[in-house]
Design an enzyme around this catalytic site. Structure first.
Site, short mmCIF file in Angstrom:
data_model
loop_
_atom_site.label_atom_id
_atom_site.label_comp_id
_atom_site.label_asym_id
_atom_site.label_seq_id
_atom_site.Cartn_x
_atom_site.Cartn_y
_atom_site.Cartn_z
N HIS A 101 0.84 -1.20 0.00
CA HIS A 101 0.00 0.00 0.00
C HIS A 101 0.88 1.26 0.00
O HIS A 101 0.59 2.23 -0.69
CB HIS A 101 -0.91 0.03 1.24
CG HIS A 101 -1.89 -1.09 1.31
ND1 HIS A 101 -2.14 -1.80 2.47
CD2 HIS A 101 -2.70 -1.64 0.37
CE1 HIS A 101 -3.07 -2.71 2.23
NE2 HIS A 101 -3.42 -2.64 0.97
N LYS A 104 -18.23 -5.10 8.97
CA LYS A 104 -17.07 -5.96 8.76
C LYS A 104 -16.17 -5.93 10.00
O LYS A 104 -15.73 -4.87 10.42
CB LYS A 104 -16.30 -5.43 7.54
CG LYS A 104 -15.48 -6.47 6.83
CD LYS A 104 -15.07 -5.91 5.46
CE LYS A 104 -13.76 -6.50 5.01
NZ LYS A 104 -13.23 -5.80 3.85
N ARG A 146 -1.93 -6.76 -8.30
CA ARG A 146 -0.84 -7.72 -8.08
C ARG A 146 -0.86 -8.85 -9.09
O ARG A 146 0.17 -9.38 -9.46
CB ARG A 146 -0.94 -8.34 -6.68
CG ARG A 146 -0.50 -7.41 -5.57
CD ARG A 146 -0.98 -7.87 -4.24
NE ARG A 146 -2.42 -7.72 -4.16
CZ ARG A 146 -3.15 -7.86 -3.07
NH1 ARG A 146 -2.55 -8.18 -1.94
NH2 ARG A 146 -4.45 -7.70 -3.09
N SER A 158 -2.71 -7.86 3.16
CA SER A 158 -3.13 -7.65 4.55
C SER A 158 -3.58 -8.97 5.16
O SER A 158 -3.30 -9.24 6.34
CB SER A 158 -4.28 -6.65 4.61
OG SER A 158 -3.87 -5.40 4.14
P1 ADP Z 1 -9.81 -3.72 -0.33
O1 ADP Z 1 -10.43 -4.35 0.87
O2 ADP Z 1 -10.57 -2.54 -0.86
O3 ADP Z 1 -9.38 -4.66 -1.42
P2 ADP Z 1 -7.03 -3.54 0.53
O4 ADP Z 1 -6.63 -2.76 1.72
O5 ADP Z 1 -6.90 -5.02 0.59
O6 ADP Z 1 -8.51 -3.05 0.25
O7 ADP Z 1 -6.25 -3.04 -0.75
C1 ADP Z 1 -6.35 -1.73 -1.23
C2 ADP Z 1 -5.71 -1.65 -2.63
O8 ADP Z 1 -4.33 -1.93 -2.56
C3 ADP Z 1 -6.29 -2.67 -3.63
O9 ADP Z 1 -6.36 -2.06 -4.91
C4 ADP Z 1 -5.25 -3.76 -3.65
O10 ADP Z 1 -5.24 -4.46 -4.88
C5 ADP Z 1 -3.97 -2.95 -3.48
N1 ADP Z 1 -2.88 -3.72 -2.93
C6 ADP Z 1 -2.87 -4.49 -1.82
N2 ADP Z 1 -1.67 -5.06 -1.63
C7 ADP Z 1 -0.88 -4.65 -2.66
C8 ADP Z 1 0.48 -4.90 -3.05
N3 ADP Z 1 1.26 -5.72 -2.34
N4 ADP Z 1 0.94 -4.30 -4.18
C9 ADP Z 1 0.11 -3.49 -4.90
N5 ADP Z 1 -1.16 -3.23 -4.60
C10 ADP Z 1 -1.66 -3.78 -3.49
#
Ligand code: ADP
Length: 159
Positions: free
Chosen positions: A18, A42, A91, A129
């Site tokens: 992120h 959630k 990803r 995450s």
């Molecule tokens: P959500 O619950 O909306 O998917 P996340 O917090 O899991 O939220 O992710 C937010 C954004 O960050 C998403 O677009 C996800 O694809 C991107 N993301 C998460 N991890 C990575 C990573 N390692 N590299 C690039 N983008 C990432």
């Protein structure tokens, strides 16, 4: 007109993946707003208020990266925040399938909103995450995957 991108997510927790997307986005847009979705239905691992504090501290010296929490539809919040762009990370093909659907839905809600995708930096591709929560839950050290120390917020994590 200032170009503002909203970077929405659960950020439960905020990871190095992120961080990378936010910093790269800050080079493309005048301002990036990291928007932590606060969906009360959630169950979270890290409370929103705690994650907000930590992310604010991480970016305290980055004047064009802000952090906010929001409830409800992302596309509506983008409109309220004056953001014409949504920033998301990709990803792999699983992310693509999911993001494709969400981007279409968001544009349906807010026609002026463009989703911009940044491809993950290869060393960060495996970071998510959910994996961090899993490792932490079973006592593993996750500090290599996050831009802060987990011990700062460990007391607030749902065990
Ligand atoms: P959500 O619950 O909306 O998917 P996340 O917090 O899991 O939220 O992710 C937010 C954004 O960050 C998403 O677009 C996800 O694809 C991107 N993301 C998460 N991890 C990575 C990573 N390692 N590299 C690039 N983008 C990432």
């Amino acid at each position: 007109m200032k170009s503002i991108a909203l970077f929405p997510g659960s950020f439960d927790p905020f990871t190095n993946g992120h961080y990378d997307i936010a910093m790269r986005g800050a080079k493309l847009f005048d301002e990036v707003i990291i928007a932590i979705g606060n969906n009360s239905s959630k169950q979270r691992y890290i409370p929103v208020a705690r994650m907000l504090e930590v992310i604010e501290r991480i970016f305290k010296d980055q004047s064009n990266i802000k952090v906010q929490t929001f409830k409800g539809l992302t596309a509506e919040f983008a409109r309220e925040a004056g953001a014409r762009f949504l920033l998301r990370g990709l990803r792999n093909t699983t992310d693509f399938e999911y993001e494709n659907t969400i981007a279409q839905a968001n544009r349906h809600v807010n026609h002026d909103l463009e989703t911009v995708f940044l491809i993950t930096s290869p060393p960060l591709a495996a970071i998510s995450s959910s994996i961090i929560r899993e490792i932490h839950k079973y006592g593993g050290n996750v500090d290599d995957f996050i831009p802060f120390r987990f011990s700062e917020i460990a007391d607030s994590a749902t065990q």
